[in-house]
Design an enzyme around this catalytic site. Structure first.
Site, PDB file in Angstrom:
ATOM      1  CD  GLU A   1     -32.255  51.465  -7.665  1.00 49.73           C
ATOM      2  OE1 GLU A   1     -32.771  50.572  -8.164  1.00 49.73           O
ATOM      3  OE2 GLU A   1     -32.490  52.672  -7.386  1.00 49.73           O
TER       4      GLU A   1
ATOM      5  CE1 TYR B   1     -49.116  75.692   2.514  1.00 48.81           C
ATOM      6  CE2 TYR B   1     -50.562  76.470   0.855  1.00 48.81           C
ATOM      7  CZ  TYR B   1     -49.762  76.576   2.060  1.00 48.81           C
ATOM      8  OH  TYR B   1     -49.565  77.917   2.232  1.00 48.81           O
TER       9      TYR B   1
ATOM     10  CD  GLU C   1     -43.382  53.361 -13.394  1.00 49.52           C
ATOM     11  OE1 GLU C   1     -42.472  53.325 -12.590  1.00 49.52           O
ATOM     12  OE2 GLU C   1     -42.743  53.392 -14.849  1.00 49.52           O
TER      13      GLU C   1
ATOM     14  CE  LYS D   1     -34.662  55.589  -7.880  1.00 44.43           C
ATOM     15  NZ  LYS D   1     -34.908  53.992  -8.269  1.00 44.43           N
TER      16      LYS D   1
HETATM   17  N1  LIG Z   1     -40.341  53.403 -15.323  1.00 48.37           N
HETATM   18  C1  LIG Z   1     -39.202  53.095 -14.792  1.00 48.37           C
HETATM   19  N2  LIG Z   1     -38.161  52.781 -15.015  1.00 48.37           N
HETATM   20  C2  LIG Z   1     -37.080  52.354 -14.157  1.00 48.37           C
HETATM   21  C3  LIG Z   1     -37.438  52.432 -12.508  1.00 48.37           C
HETATM   22  C4  LIG Z   1     -38.695  52.939 -12.413  1.00 48.37           C
HETATM   23  O1  LIG Z   1     -39.038  53.009 -11.161  1.00 48.37           O
HETATM   24  N3  LIG Z   1     -39.685  53.138 -13.270  1.00 48.37           N
HETATM   25  N4  LIG Z   1     -36.198  52.018 -11.743  1.00 48.37           N
HETATM   26  C5  LIG Z   1     -35.174  51.929 -12.227  1.00 48.37           C
HETATM   27  C6  LIG Z   1     -34.241  51.585 -11.229  1.00 48.37           C
HETATM   28  O2  LIG Z   1     -34.672  51.292  -9.685  1.00 48.37           O
HETATM   29  C7  LIG Z   1     -33.180  52.717 -11.336  1.00 48.37           C
HETATM   30  O3  LIG Z   1     -33.822  53.930 -10.762  1.00 48.37           O
HETATM   31  C8  LIG Z   1     -31.880  52.445 -10.651  1.00 48.37           C
HETATM   32  O4  LIG Z   1     -30.990  53.515 -11.079  1.00 48.37           O
HETATM   33  C9  LIG Z   1     -35.007  51.611 -13.586  1.00 48.37           C
HETATM   34  N5  LIG Z   1     -35.957  52.163 -14.494  1.00 48.37           N
END
Ligand SMILES: Nc1nc2c(c(=O)[nH]1)N=C([C@H](O)[C@@H](O)CO)CN2
Length: 117
Positions: free
Chosen positions: A21, A53, A73, A98
């Site tokens: 990533e 905005y 987060e 996402k």
């Molecule tokens: N609570 C979260 N869980 C996950 C995150 C995140 O940013 N916050 N990120 C990932 C990986 O980057 C995922 O998006 C790859 O597909 C996994 N879990």
């Protein structure tokens, strides 16, 4: 309290926990709510007396693209802190989606509410 809101602001950035990533751009979407009193702006019909905005979108986009992070987060907390520090608002909601992260889900993400102390 009144709310200035933004839905599904799209921003491409480097984001993620895994090594693969860190070499690609992924699209995130941001829903934002900023609590404020819009009455003075409405009475005067004056953009200078409310939250613009368009400016909020520019600031959030710049923050998100300012450097890679691993967690959504982290972005949510940084955005909330910036909005509370730099705009006339007492409470903000920040949701980060996402949608490409989990193939079996339409979208995944986090939603936080933060207030000025
Ligand atoms: N609570 C979260 N869980 C996950 C995150 C995140 O940013 N916050 N990120 C990932 C990986 O980057 C995922 O998006 C790859 O597909 C996994 N879990």
């Amino acid at each position: 309290m009144d709310i200035v809101f933004i839905k599904q602001l799209a921003v491409d950035t480097v984001i993620g926990v895994y090594a693969w990533e860190k070499t690609i751009q992924q699209r995130l979407f941001f829903d934002l709510e900023l609590c404020t009193d819009i009455r003075a702006a409405a009475n005067a019909d004056d953009i200078r007396q409310t939250l613009d905005y368009a400016v909020v979108c520019e600031r959030v986009t710049a923050l998100v693209q300012s450097g890679p992070v691993e967690l959504i987060e982290t972005l949510a907390e940084r955005i909330a802190a910036m909005l509370l520090a730099d705009f006339v608002t007492t409470q903000v909601m920040v949701q980060v989606d996402k949608p490409g992260a989990v193939a079996a889900a339409t979208t995944v993400g986090v939603r936080i509410v933060r207030s000025r102390h």
